[in-house]
Scaffold this active site. Structure first.
Site, PDB file in Angstrom:
ATOM      1  N   THR A  53       0.886  -1.186   0.000  1.00 22.29           N
ATOM      2  CA  THR A  53       0.000   0.000   0.000  1.00 22.29           C
ATOM      3  C   THR A  53       0.912   1.221   0.000  1.00 22.29           C
ATOM      4  OG1 THR A  53      -1.816  -1.066   1.147  1.00 22.29           O
ATOM      5  CG2 THR A  53      -1.586   1.296   1.521  1.00 22.29           C
TER       6      THR A  53
ATOM      7  N   GLY B 203      -1.296  -1.407   6.673  1.00 24.14           N
ATOM      8  CA  GLY B 203      -1.339  -2.563   7.558  1.00 24.14           C
ATOM      9  C   GLY B 203      -2.728  -3.168   7.586  1.00 24.14           C
TER      10      GLY B 203
ATOM     11  N   ASP C  54      -9.304   0.288   5.103  1.00 22.68           N
ATOM     12  CA  ASP C  54      -9.124   1.579   5.785  1.00 22.68           C
ATOM     13  C   ASP C  54      -8.693   2.697   4.836  1.00 22.68           C
ATOM     14  OD1 ASP C  54      -6.700  -0.001   5.522  1.00 22.68           O
ATOM     15  OD2 ASP C  54      -5.682   1.628   6.583  1.00 22.68           O
TER      16      ASP C  54
ATOM     17  N   VAL D  29     -14.298  -3.207   1.898  1.00 20.32           N
ATOM     18  CA  VAL D  29     -13.715  -1.869   1.914  1.00 20.32           C
ATOM     19  C   VAL D  29     -12.714  -1.830   3.060  1.00 20.32           C
ATOM     20  CG1 VAL D  29     -14.174   0.589   2.230  1.00 20.32           C
ATOM     21  CG2 VAL D  29     -15.808  -0.827   0.971  1.00 20.32           C
TER      22      VAL D  29
HETATM   23  N1  ASP Z   1      -4.450  -1.249   4.833  1.00 23.59           N
HETATM   24  C1  ASP Z   1      -4.642  -1.912   3.562  1.00 23.59           C
HETATM   25  C2  ASP Z   1      -6.016  -2.550   3.531  1.00 23.59           C
HETATM   26  O1  ASP Z   1      -6.379  -3.173   4.503  1.00 23.59           O
HETATM   27  C3  ASP Z   1      -3.611  -2.955   3.257  1.00 23.59           C
HETATM   28  C4  ASP Z   1      -2.175  -2.592   3.554  1.00 23.59           C
HETATM   29  O2  ASP Z   1      -1.859  -1.486   3.975  1.00 23.59           O
HETATM   30  O3  ASP Z   1      -1.309  -3.459   3.338  1.00 23.59           O
HETATM   31  O4  ASP Z   1      -6.672  -2.472   2.535  1.00 23.59           O
END
Ligand code: ASP
Length: 307
Positions: free
Chosen positions: A176, A228, A207, A205
């Site tokens: 991300t 995360g 964060d 959906v």
């Molecule tokens: N936070 C992102 C989500 O849950 C994934 C990530 O940051 O790796 O969509």
């Protein structure tokens, strides 16, 4: 393991600071250099805008576009695939002066989801568009759709197949992307973009498109971009939580550390965060094995990167 860092960006009226991340995860050793280089290129692009007096909002959008174009990150081209084997993109952006914000979620292939989020912000009528409605908004705003084939990389397909086979997700780079910046006027902004999580259920959906969770900015306190475990980040409103910690007096590095500790203690999730305050100071923390980052500020000779 909790890792934190901070860098003393200038605090003069002419100072600026930018910090970008390439996702909380576990980048394999042979990809560390390219992850850092990707974040460095994004920070450089943002710093060029800030150095000529551009806005924090323009800077974070540009940084995220650079990372969306880089196929090694889980955003834009190269984003991870959902349970039906397709990209479904999430992005949001916010500026701290007037609390304007925009986001898109479950967006089908478009090259730069963050540019569509910015168009949502500028349009001003709503904050978040989903799925077909997001597509309609994007087309009306003049964005040309891309295709699943153009935006799906062999690496994303391979990882999707691994997860569907039930193999452990070793060496998942996360990927991300996000950026926070403070411009020479002391205005802050934040932007975040992702494909979400590999093999996510249709309709999920995360964060990233949620203001106050993945992305938050307030000129009175600072700006945040998260990465995360998205469900945990949403349940703790982590972007808002961290910015409020800065409003209460914590420096960005301290607020970042506390936010990631809170994410673990409150909901048992792991992740990473980048922060900037209205003085241009930057800080980060992560509880995952890696989170690649790049930073620049007024007067620094070149970008600084790390992981
Ligand atoms: N936070 C992102 C989500 O849950 C994934 C990530 O940051 O790796 O969509």
């Amino acid at each position: 393991m909790l890792v934190t860092g901070s860098w003393a960006a200038p605090t003069s009226a002419r100072g600026f600071g930018v910090l970008v991340h390439g996702g909380a995860g576990d980048v394999p050793a042979d990809r560390v250099a390219s992850h850092r280089a990707g974040c460095g290129a994004a920070a450089r692009a943002a710093a060029e805008i800030l150095a000529r007096g551009g806005s924090a909002l323009d800077a974070v959008q540009r940084a995220v576009e650079v990372l969306e174009d880089d196929p090694q990150f889980n955003a834009g081209t190269g984003a991870c695939l959902d349970e039906s084997g397709e990209v479904a993109l999430d992005a949001s952006i916010m500026e701290g002066a007037g609390a304007r914000a925009g986001g898109v979620t479950i967006l089908p292939p478009f090259q730069h989801p963050i540019a569509i989020a910015r168009a949502v912000l500028e349009d001003g009528q709503h904050v978040l568009y989903a799925s077909e409605g997001a597509t309609e908004f994007a087309r009306r705003a003049g964005f040309a759709p891309s295709t699943q084939a153009a935006m799906t990389t062999p690496a994303a397909r391979e990882r999707w197949e691994m997860v569907r086979r039930g193999d452990p997700e070793v060496g998942w780079a996360g990927g991300t992307v996000g950026a926070v910046a403070c411009d020479a006027r002391g205005s802050v902004a934040a932007a975040t973009s992702t494909g979400g999580t590999t093999n996510k259920r249709r309709g999920r959906v995360g964060d990233t498109p949620i203001i106050g969770a993945g992305t938050f900015a307030d000129d009175g306190a600072g700006a945040a971009s998260n990465t995360g475990h998205g469900e945990g980040v949403m349940r703790t409103c982590l972007g808002y939580w961290a910015v409020e910690a800065m409003r209460a007096g914590a420096a960005p590095d301290e607020a970042a550390r506390r936010a990631i500790e809170h994410l673990g203690a409150r909901v048992g999730s792991r992740g990473g965060i980048i922060l900037v305050d209205p003085r241009g100071r930057i800080g980060l923390a992560r509880s995952t094995a890696t989170m690649s980052w790049g930073a620049a500020w007024a007067g620094c000779p070149d970008v600084v990167t790390g992981i």
